[in-house]
Design a protein around this motif. Sequence first.
Motif, PDB file in Angstrom:
ATOM      1  N   GLY A  21       0.667  -1.210   0.118  1.00  0.00           N
ATOM      2  CA  GLY A  21      -0.019  -0.010  -0.047  1.00  0.00           C
ATOM      3  C   GLY A  21       0.851   1.176  -0.049  1.00  0.00           C
ATOM      4  O   GLY A  21       0.650   2.310  -0.785  1.00  0.00           O
ATOM      5  N   ILE A  22       1.866   1.341   0.805  1.00  0.00           N
ATOM      6  CA  ILE A  22       2.634   2.426   0.922  1.00  0.00           C
ATOM      7  C   ILE A  22       3.322   2.865  -0.553  1.00  0.00           C
ATOM      8  O   ILE A  22       3.615   3.753  -1.007  1.00  0.00           O
ATOM      9  N   TRP A  25       0.893   3.901  -2.874  1.00  0.00           N
ATOM     10  CA  TRP A  25       0.812   5.262  -2.436  1.00  0.00           C
ATOM     11  C   TRP A  25       1.845   6.377  -2.848  1.00  0.00           C
ATOM     12  O   TRP A  25       1.491   7.380  -3.514  1.00  0.00           O
ATOM     13  N   SER A  26       3.018   5.968  -2.746  1.00  0.00           N
ATOM     14  CA  SER A  26       4.221   6.845  -3.167  1.00  0.00           C
ATOM     15  C   SER A  26       4.539   6.915  -4.695  1.00  0.00           C
ATOM     16  O   SER A  26       5.258   8.088  -5.128  1.00  0.00           O
ATOM     17  N   ARG A  28       1.757   7.308  -6.467  1.00  0.00           N
ATOM     18  CA  ARG A  28       0.740   8.094  -7.135  1.00  0.00           C
ATOM     19  C   ARG A  28       1.109   9.124  -8.156  1.00  0.00           C
ATOM     20  O   ARG A  28       0.277   9.365  -9.092  1.00  0.00           O
TER      21      ARG A  28
END
Length: 584
Positions: A21-22, A25-26, A28
């Motif tokens: 997930g991180i 997200w990073s 994006r």
Amino acid sequence: MQLLETLDWLVIGIYFLLVAGIAIWSMRKKNDSAQDYFLAGKSLGWFVIGASIFASNIGSEHLVGLAGSGATDGVAMAHYELHAWCLLILAWVLVPFYMRSKVFTMPEFLERRFSPRARTVLSAISLVAYVLTKLAVGVYAGGMVFTGLLPEVSFLGFDSFWVGSVLIIILTGLYTVVGGMKAVAYTEAFQTVVLIIGSALVTILGLQAMGGWSALRETVGDEMFNLWKPLVPDGIEGTWSPVKETDKMAWYFNDNYPWIGMLLCAPIIGLWYWTTDQYIVQRVLGAPNETEARRGSIAAAFFKLFPVFIFIIPGIICYGLAASGKLPVLTEQLIGADGKIIRDQAQQAFPLMVAHVLPVGIRGIVVAGLLAALMSSLAGAFNASSTLFTIDFYSKLRPNVPQEKLVWVGRTATVVMIVIGLLWIPVIRGGKGLYDYLQGVQAYLAPPIAVVFFAGIFHKRLNAQGCLAALYTGFFLGLLRLAIDTPVKLSDGFAYAEGSFFWILNNIFFQYYSLIIFLMSLAVMFIVSYATAAPSYEKIAGLTFGTITDEHRRETRSSWNQWDVISSIGIVVLIIAAYVYFSG
């Protein structure tokens, strides 16, 4: 015994989901430009920089090698971990020059200061060094961790060592290829938290099993807590001349880690690694300004103090539990018939502590921390290698290539490093003395690099000819020692003729040999530089202390305040306190 139960696997599964997930997200924002992909768009804040530096460093060699060193030799290796002060040198001395130069890589900075050839030489030796150290050690440690935690695993005929190594390489490579530096940095920031919490639990619960700190010291002896003692091999007394050892002469210049070597040589390796190595400094180059870069370096210095307590101490605890018989399973695996620790087995000290000391659930958290360290270390190696190859080699050969093509080449280079990592598995399967191996290789490669960076920044008169002469001299001496050592390490029956030139070189302790390389490289750089024309001071403006302007000084002064100074002083005080306490 079932080492990992359902709750542990659930915790590990949640960890992987969070990492994924991180990473997503990073990523994006698009990584269309080289700056986005290789330097995270120069958007990294100080905490992410500091945590990412720590996570990249605290990887395989610590999980396996440093804890194993603690089990066999106590706190002796803490000298290297207490080199957190080197990160303060990065913060206060080198960050202004690096940020001012606006470079992507450390070899590129060397080109700005000296010449394009210096850049090429450093890039080539750095890529080779990453394969010999970061990649090889990461693969080895991944296998060792899985061997300790999942000894019965078998998949398609491959044992747990192979399964663990392959999984670590592929999973890490996946998000590194797709996300670049941004994904690496943000996942490493998260992994730092998991790693510190998980490893701290090993120390705390291990001390409980041992009966407390005083019981540990009483069991293992005060010498295990003495940073100032030399590490003398069994049956060998410190001396400046050859001594008898089982009817064979051996050249012992004092001991394995003499205090003179620690005092003079270890800082050379530390300064090279923490202040000039692409693997570490790339995070600093991803900062938007000098303030964030400096504070990130200071934060990393603080984090760097943790390994003594979350890796070395658990290794000592593991030995204490085994030697005292309080945990028979450890006694059986680590203590030999002579009552002494089996040094080869000590490499599994940390995984064994996780497997046999921690309760269900907590074990899953710590295993997640182990995986975090392994993955972050490999991710840093993959990313640094792809950056060096793409920026320092490919872009030089194809200077007008679109940014998107550079990103594609960077991803391809990462895939190649993944393949090399997989091919390394059988090569290092029988590796021993992991932390010693790493320190030895670095000791031979680091000195000339440290010389050209620091001498070049502090002395404007030194030129490109002197830089190249120092690099060639230092690398030749380092590779010579590696070439001489290799046959001895690969074959138990191989030995050089006693008293011969090769025998002497092979038996000089690696720290003293490293110091010889440093001094010779430094002398050659000065002699050659002063024997040739001075460099153009206009071209190196802002890249040495002798060529910075008043405007440069004002910019640097405005980038820090009293809290940066106070926190730096606090770190130095903690380092001194550790040296005072760990004195036996």
